[in-house]
Design an enzyme around this catalytic site. Structure first.
Site, short mmCIF file in Angstrom:
data_model
loop_
_atom_site.label_atom_id
_atom_site.label_comp_id
_atom_site.label_asym_id
_atom_site.label_seq_id
_atom_site.Cartn_x
_atom_site.Cartn_y
_atom_site.Cartn_z
N GLU A 17 -3.85 3.87 2.58
CA GLU A 17 -4.00 5.31 2.82
C GLU A 17 -4.91 5.92 1.76
O GLU A 17 -4.52 5.99 0.61
CB GLU A 17 -2.64 5.99 2.80
CG GLU A 17 -1.64 5.43 3.82
CD GLU A 17 -0.28 6.13 3.74
OE1 GLU A 17 -0.19 7.22 3.13
OE2 GLU A 17 0.68 5.58 4.26
N TYR A 18 -5.99 6.48 2.16
CA TYR A 18 -6.84 6.21 3.32
C TYR A 18 -8.19 5.88 2.71
O TYR A 18 -8.66 6.61 1.83
CB TYR A 18 -6.96 7.43 4.25
CG TYR A 18 -5.63 7.78 4.91
CD1 TYR A 18 -5.16 7.02 5.97
CD2 TYR A 18 -4.86 8.84 4.44
CE1 TYR A 18 -3.95 7.33 6.58
CE2 TYR A 18 -3.66 9.15 5.03
CZ TYR A 18 -3.19 8.39 6.10
OH TYR A 18 -1.99 8.70 6.68
N GLY A 61 0.83 -1.20 0.00
CA GLY A 61 0.00 0.00 0.00
C GLY A 61 0.86 1.24 0.00
O GLY A 61 1.65 1.47 -0.91
N GLY A 62 0.69 2.05 1.04
CA GLY A 62 1.45 3.29 1.11
C GLY A 62 0.81 4.40 0.31
O GLY A 62 -0.27 4.27 -0.27
N TRP A 108 9.34 5.60 11.65
CA TRP A 108 9.43 5.83 10.21
C TRP A 108 10.51 6.89 9.99
O TRP A 108 10.35 8.03 10.37
CB TRP A 108 8.10 6.32 9.65
CG TRP A 108 8.19 6.51 8.17
CD1 TRP A 108 8.70 7.59 7.50
CD2 TRP A 108 7.78 5.60 7.15
NE1 TRP A 108 8.65 7.42 6.15
CE2 TRP A 108 8.08 6.19 5.91
CE3 TRP A 108 7.21 4.32 7.18
CZ2 TRP A 108 7.81 5.56 4.69
CZ3 TRP A 108 6.94 3.71 5.97
CH2 TRP A 108 7.24 4.32 4.75
N ASP A 139 2.77 13.95 10.79
CA ASP A 139 2.24 14.79 9.71
C ASP A 139 1.04 15.62 10.18
O ASP A 139 0.09 15.86 9.42
CB ASP A 139 1.85 13.94 8.49
CG ASP A 139 3.05 13.50 7.68
OD1 ASP A 139 4.09 14.17 7.76
OD2 ASP A 139 2.96 12.47 6.99
N MET A 144 0.10 5.97 12.62
CA MET A 144 1.00 6.94 11.99
C MET A 144 0.75 8.32 12.59
O MET A 144 0.19 9.22 11.95
CB MET A 144 0.80 6.92 10.48
CG MET A 144 1.20 5.60 9.84
SD MET A 144 1.06 5.58 8.03
CE MET A 144 -0.72 5.52 7.82
#
Length: 514
Positions: free
Chosen positions: A155-156, A113-114, A368, A223, A220
């Protein structure tokens, strides 16, 4: 009859002994490796798996990312250097899982994914048959390459795929459980990477259902601020900024983690995300450089990553600084040089976050990513991996059930700056002592959105503590009248002392039968 019973008991005990595993879980240190970091434009910033990874630094290593082929319902390599498609094969993926030869306690997980590949999930989710085939093919792929599990980094997805996502995880678990049962092997892990922002948390995750099928959740929690923001702010503040009514109180790691708990996630399944880079900005005015001051754009690209609005810890160490400021309210640091401003993590602030995770009984911390730390020790002059080394040392000191590879003591590294800089603090500066055992008594409710907002919030702080800590003790599962490991959760079903007692009683029983 007595002879038959003794032989049977002996065989069962032998099988139990061989099947039981010492807990490799406990407080997790989950670290992402990025396959594109092997080929960064700047040679000095390239991270080479075989040269730079320390297999003892993290308890779980995640390989990011493999590609998804939605038409063939399978995952595939992203680069030819990763996999020669032979079994046994060669390439980066095989090198990655071979790290377990150096550290047998290490768990290696493949992520899919990512940011760039998540849309492929949507194509597959349209059919139950496709989901089942995809789950089967995932197991084949990771098993052939000796990965211990899969990490789903979608995401997402939003509310439209909320139900399908749960069904997908359920099918994965069903496949993994069946394969483990058929082969009498350890069941593959399932982890997911989830959003920090309030909108995505509420719309994307059916948490009571998700937790039935996943081993742990990598939140996560970063951000919160970036190039989209109109004012300066931290990428990953631990606590919200209640002192400024213009700050959205959901923009913090503490709010995010407590929100997941409120929605039904057990704290021990939540892994707090940390980031090795900082958000940088171009200030509108050289004289206004506090948190919340106006910016004109993201900060100029650094010399290694070459990314606007983001600086790796190595680049921050290289940066000339007019001042370094510790913000006590959000427990982060920032530095500025003329109109360049960057908020970031350093060993002091990251130690506080590990302590926060331990004290709130979270399952661990996630980092990360490996290439964003000073992995050579060349730039920050704090040794190799100054951020992750601090994570390891503090977690081993504070978390009672963290597996310790060797006896280590956290130590304060004193360095002299190569540039002229002034160090100041807001309120009073707090740093974790070298013993890393002082308790931080603050816990506040706070959370996340991917963009800065100007919502007015009360000036009082709402306190929510995740307490009391839930028991991480050993659990017993009886399947098919035999005691076997609950490999889904990578936990030990019997403590070492319990095993000794069991074996002692059995030996006494065998002696009586004689």
């Amino acid at each position: 009859m007595a002879d038959f019973l003794s032989k049977t008991i002996f065989r069962v005990l032998l099988w139990i002994t061989l099947t039981l595993q010492i807990d490799a879980g406990g407080f997790k240190r989950v670290c992402y490796y990025t396959n594109w970091s092997e080929n960064r434009a700047v040679v000095e910033s390239r991270f080479h798996l075989k040269e730079h990874i320390d297999p003892f630094l993290c308890t779980h290593l995640i390989y990011a990312f493999a590609n998804i082929n939605p038409s063939k319902l399978r995952i595939e390599r992203a680069y030819p250097t990763e996999d020669d498609r032979l079994l046994p094969g060669s390439g980066l993926m095989f090198d990655f899982t071979d790290l377990k030869k150096k550290n047998p306690k290490l768990k290696t997980i493949l992520s899919i994914g990512g940011e760039t590949s998540s849309d492929a999930f949507k194509v597959i989710m349209g059919s139950d048959k496709n989901i089942k085939s995809f789950a089967e093919n995932i197991h084949i792929y990771i098993n052939d390459r000796n990965f211990d599990g899969i990490d789903i980094n979608w995401e997402y997805r939003g509310s439209i795929y909320k139900t399908e996502f749960v069904y997908f995880l359920k099918e994965l678990r069903s496949v993994f459980a069946a394969k483990a049962r058929d082969t009498r092997s350890e069941q593959k892990l399932i982890t997911i990477a989830t959003a920090a922002g309030k909108h995505f948390i509420e719309s994307s995750y059916d948490m009571p259902e998700i937790i039935k099928y996943v081993d742990f959740i990598n939140v996560m929690a970063f951000d919160y601020f970036g190039p989209w923001s109109q004012v300066t702010g931290f990428m990953a503040p631990l606590y919200s900024r209640y002192s400024d009514k213009n700050f959205d109180h959901t923009l913090s790691q503490n709010w995010t983690m407590n929100e997941y708990v409120r929605l039904g996630a057990p704290p021990e399944k939540l892994v707090l995300g940390l980031h090795g880079a900082g958000s940088s900005f171009t200030l509108k005015s050289m004289v206004n450089h506090s948190v919340g001051d106006a910016v004109s754009a993201g900060g100029k690209a650094g010399p290694l990553l070459k990314l606007e609005g983001r600086m790796a810890y190595t680049e921050i160490c290289m940066m000339g600084k007019d001042a370094v400021v510790y913000d006590k309210e959000q427990q982060q640091k920032f530095a500025y040089r003329r109109t360049l401003w960057v908020g970031y993590e350093d060993p002091d602030t990251i130690a506080k976050k590990v302590q926060y995770a331990v004290e709130n009984n979270f399952g661990g911390v996630m980092f990360w990513s490996l290439d964003l730390d000073d992995f050579t020790g060349r730039y920050c002059h704090q040794g190799k991996y100054p951020l992750l080394s601090k994570v390891k040392n503090v977690s081993e000191t504070l978390a009672p059930n963290t597996v310790v590879d060797k006896i280590t003591t956290p130590k304060v590294i004193v360095t002299k700056s190569t540039t002229s800089e002034t160090v100041v603090s807001l309120n009073t500066t707090e740093t974790l002592s070298s013993k890393a055992v002082d308790t931080i008594k603050t816990s506040v409710t706070q959370g996340t959105h991917q963009k800065q907002s100007t919502t007015t919030v009360p000036t009082t702080t709402t306190t929510t503590t995740v307490w009391p800590p839930r028991d991480r003790g050993f659990r017993l599962f009886i399947i098919d009248l035999l005691i076997i490991i609950d490999s889904r959760n990578s936990t030990t079903i019997l403590s070492f002392s319990g095993l000794i007692i069991l074996l002692s009683l059995s030996i006494c029983f065998l002696f009586l039968l004689r």
